[in-house]
Scaffold this motif. Structure first.
Motif, PDB file in Angstrom:
ATOM      1  N   LEU A  77      30.565 -13.722 -27.240  1.00 19.17           N
ATOM      2  CA  LEU A  77      31.552 -14.600 -27.872  1.00 19.17           C
ATOM      3  C   LEU A  77      32.923 -14.293 -27.280  1.00 19.17           C
ATOM      4  N   CYS A 128      36.458 -16.773 -29.155  1.00 21.06           N
ATOM      5  CA  CYS A 128      36.035 -17.899 -29.989  1.00 21.06           C
ATOM      6  C   CYS A 128      36.904 -18.000 -31.242  1.00 21.06           C
ATOM      7  N   GLU A 136      31.667  -9.511 -29.181  1.00 17.71           N
ATOM      8  CA  GLU A 136      32.906 -10.281 -29.088  1.00 17.71           C
ATOM      9  C   GLU A 136      33.812  -9.657 -28.036  1.00 17.71           C
TER      10      GLU A 136
END
Length: 264
Positions: A59, A62, A84
């Motif tokens: 991710l 995002c 992330e």
């Protein structure tokens, strides 16, 4: 989607697959992308239960609902996980996903000394796709068939999703990209590589675009076996609003600008 091709002879056996999927604000497509990968992993488990499959969603910066979608898959299926990062860079995101799967980067070696990959790297396969794409059910099966036959990397084909796409643009894209074996194209949305080859070639460079092409060029320059096939075609978004400055969407936008002159 392409039909399942005839199986290839086995050898150079793979016992682990790491699937990496970078995502930047892809909540419109991510659920379908993960479902397609899950189905491909289930199909492989039915014929090769000895192969361990792990899926990492990266991710990248995002701000939409992508993290929640990835978290739901990770909670329901132990094969899925998410990390992330804040790169806004396709190459860096792909590399981070591969590291999160336990595959490092190639160590620098002294001049004149040959680098030897760790023993497990030859048995590990890295399957790369994108969060706006849907892989076919035979995606992992077919990659392993090529790997077991001796391929170090496999370049699959893609088709832009005609749903919501300008029909004329879709037709023009198909004219320029015939579906065939040994095609000349390189797509990060459909690219597999043996971990030992990936490490020897230096991994994905930290480029916002063309990180896949650069890696494949490095593989070829080192005489690794690179196979191109249409037997595991991926359906990808036909959007022209590009995430990467020179990626697939940017190419489609450029193609749309160059319309042939009207014929009276």
């Amino acid at each position: 989607m392409a039909a399942h091709a005839l199986p290839l002879p086995r050898g150079h056996s793979i016992d682990r697959i790491a699937v990496v999927m970078p995502a930047h604000n892809e909540d419109e497509h991510l659920g379908r992308a993960l479902l397609a990968v899950q189905r491909a992993a289930d199909a492989l488990r039915r014929v090769r239960p000895d192969v361990d499959v792990r899926v990492t969603v990266v991710l990248d910066s995002c701000t939409d609902g992508s993290a929640g979608i990835a978290a739901r898959y990770a909670a329901a299926d132990g094969r899925f996980s998410a990390v992330e990062v804040a790169f806004r860079n396709a190459g860096a995101s792909r590399g981070a996903g591969i590291r999160a799967a336990g595959i490092g980067t190639a160590r620098r070696r002294a001049p004149g000394k040959r680098w030897t990959p760790p023993p497990w790297a030859g048995r590990t396969w890295l399957a790369n796709t994108d969060a706006d794409s849907q892989v076919p059910e035979n995606w992992l099966i077919r990659q392993l068939e090529f790997a077991d036959a001796g391929a170090d990397a496999v370049l699959g084909s893609v088709e832009p999703d005609p749903d919501g796409m300008d029909p004329e643009l879709h037709r023009r894209w198909l004219e320029r990209h015939p579906f065939e074996e040994d095609h000349p194209h390189i797509y990060g949305a459909n690219f597999g590589v043996r971990a030992s080859a990936y490490l020897a070639a230096g991994g994905f460079p930290k480029l916002s675009s063309h990180e896949d092409r650069t890696l494949v060029q490095s593989l070829r320059s080192r005489a690794f076996t690179v196979t191109a096939t249409d037997s595991m075609r991926v359906l990808t978004s036909g959007r022209i609003h590009a995430r990467a400055p020179h990626g697939f969407g940017a190419y489609l936008r450029t193609l749309g600008r160059h319309r042939p002159p009207a014929v009276d």
